[in-house]
Design a protein around this motif. Sequence first.
Motif, short mmCIF file in Angstrom:
data_model
loop_
_atom_site.label_atom_id
_atom_site.label_comp_id
_atom_site.label_asym_id
_atom_site.label_seq_id
_atom_site.Cartn_x
_atom_site.Cartn_y
_atom_site.Cartn_z
N ILE A 131 -37.77 41.32 -14.96
CA ILE A 131 -38.04 42.43 -14.99
C ILE A 131 -37.88 43.38 -16.20
N THR A 132 -38.71 43.89 -16.88
CA THR A 132 -38.55 44.49 -18.18
C THR A 132 -38.85 45.94 -17.99
N LEU A 133 -37.76 46.84 -18.13
CA LEU A 133 -38.17 48.33 -18.28
C LEU A 133 -37.82 48.91 -19.57
N ALA A 134 -38.68 50.06 -19.72
CA ALA A 134 -38.54 50.97 -20.95
C ALA A 134 -38.81 52.52 -20.38
N ALA A 135 -38.42 53.12 -20.79
CA ALA A 135 -38.40 54.80 -20.53
C ALA A 135 -38.30 55.43 -22.06
N VAL A 136 -39.30 56.28 -22.42
CA VAL A 136 -38.98 57.26 -23.43
C VAL A 136 -39.56 58.64 -23.36
N THR A 137 -39.10 59.39 -24.12
CA THR A 137 -39.75 60.86 -24.28
C THR A 137 -40.22 60.77 -25.69
N VAL A 138 -41.64 61.46 -25.99
CA VAL A 138 -42.25 61.40 -27.10
C VAL A 138 -42.64 62.73 -27.23
N ASP A 139 -42.68 63.12 -28.48
CA ASP A 139 -43.35 64.66 -28.77
C ASP A 139 -44.73 64.76 -29.22
N THR A 195 -43.02 62.24 -21.10
CA THR A 195 -42.08 61.31 -20.33
C THR A 195 -42.78 60.07 -20.05
N GLY A 196 -42.41 58.86 -20.60
CA GLY A 196 -43.22 57.58 -20.27
C GLY A 196 -42.34 56.50 -19.64
N LEU A 197 -42.86 55.65 -19.01
CA LEU A 197 -42.27 54.69 -18.16
C LEU A 197 -43.03 53.24 -18.15
N TYR A 198 -42.50 51.98 -18.40
CA TYR A 198 -43.05 50.78 -18.45
C TYR A 198 -42.28 49.99 -17.45
N GLY A 218 -37.34 58.54 -33.27
CA GLY A 218 -37.74 59.01 -34.79
C GLY A 218 -38.91 58.30 -35.35
N LYS A 219 -39.41 57.08 -34.43
CA LYS A 219 -40.52 56.25 -34.68
C LYS A 219 -41.52 56.65 -33.96
N THR A 220 -42.86 56.10 -34.29
CA THR A 220 -44.08 56.29 -33.21
C THR A 220 -44.13 55.11 -32.66
N ILE A 279 -40.88 59.38 -30.97
CA ILE A 279 -40.07 58.98 -30.07
C ILE A 279 -38.85 59.82 -30.06
N ASP A 280 -38.38 60.86 -28.92
CA ASP A 280 -37.25 61.69 -28.99
C ASP A 280 -36.03 60.85 -28.46
N SER A 281 -36.10 60.16 -27.21
CA SER A 281 -35.30 59.45 -26.67
C SER A 281 -36.16 58.02 -26.07
#
Length: 326
Positions: free
Chosen positions: A53-61, A27-30, A129-131, A66-68
């Motif tokens: 304010i720019t926000l991004a959240a991801v889950t990666v395998d 899980t990642g957050l920017y 689906g992308k890195t 990127i899964d979400s």
Amino acid sequence: MKKWIVAALTLALVLTSALAAAESVKTGLYVGADVSGSKSATADAAGAVGSTITLAAVTVDEDGVIDSCALDVVLCSIGFDQEGKLTISTDTLFASKNELGDAYGMRKASAIGKEWNEQAAALAEFAVGKTAEQVSAIAVGEDGKATDVDLVSGCTIGVSGLIPAIVSACENAQDLGAQKGDRLALTSTTSISSSKDAAADAEGAGQTYTFAAATTLSGETITSSVIDAIIANVKFDATGAITSDLTAEIQSKNVLGDGYGMRKASAIGKEWNEQAAAFSAYVTGKTIEEVLGIPTEGGKATEADLASGCTVSVSDMIAIIGKAAQ
């Protein structure tokens, strides 16, 4: 007896298959801030501290795919006059573009008839689906908009600030307990309560304080959480002239780490990012309802297990986790 053995073996195979199918993701957050749109007051016009304010959240395998992904932006404008007096209440709270939805008002002006939150969601889905490397390579024109035909069909907003946000979220992603397929929520709160008027002997300030969380959930249970905060502070004098460097980099508390400077003043000897991580670990495995019920006094947790690792105010942290239920 044989039927019982067969049934037991079948059950074991089913459970083994289920466990194998459960794939851990990070899980990642920017969280980033830009105040370059701020302007001094002039004889003809009031000034304003403009924060984006720019926000991004991801889950990666495990392969970095990127899964979400979720994206959001908060636009803040803190007005002040030619005497450095605020023209906005410090009780004002700024909603994010996702929270505003249709109230943001982009749909009518959009060539594809889509609101900002819908277009940001299209970019987020395009990233799945992308890195991070592949996301970074998404073609962008001089106007800051994507040129990829498949992406442009659902997203015509500027993406030059959102793409690096996704990349950064991927780069700082951690294995915190989330599983592939968990729901990802990106939530935030932004206040300006510490903003103040200028005086003859003291500068005024327009300050935005944003808390953000990337929360993953399986059903009603939190499976991972990352919390960060960023303070964007622009000063101005009693003539309404901005005195801050608007090009200076603004880092979030997690990025600052020890640079934030809380460790020496902390009763438990922990920096802000460590205490935020302790709070995130504490809420993992709980439901949002349980998080909303965490007892506090003066904004601080009173439950011993949580207070042992987190003595900072948790009221905003609880609030942003609570928003994940929406």
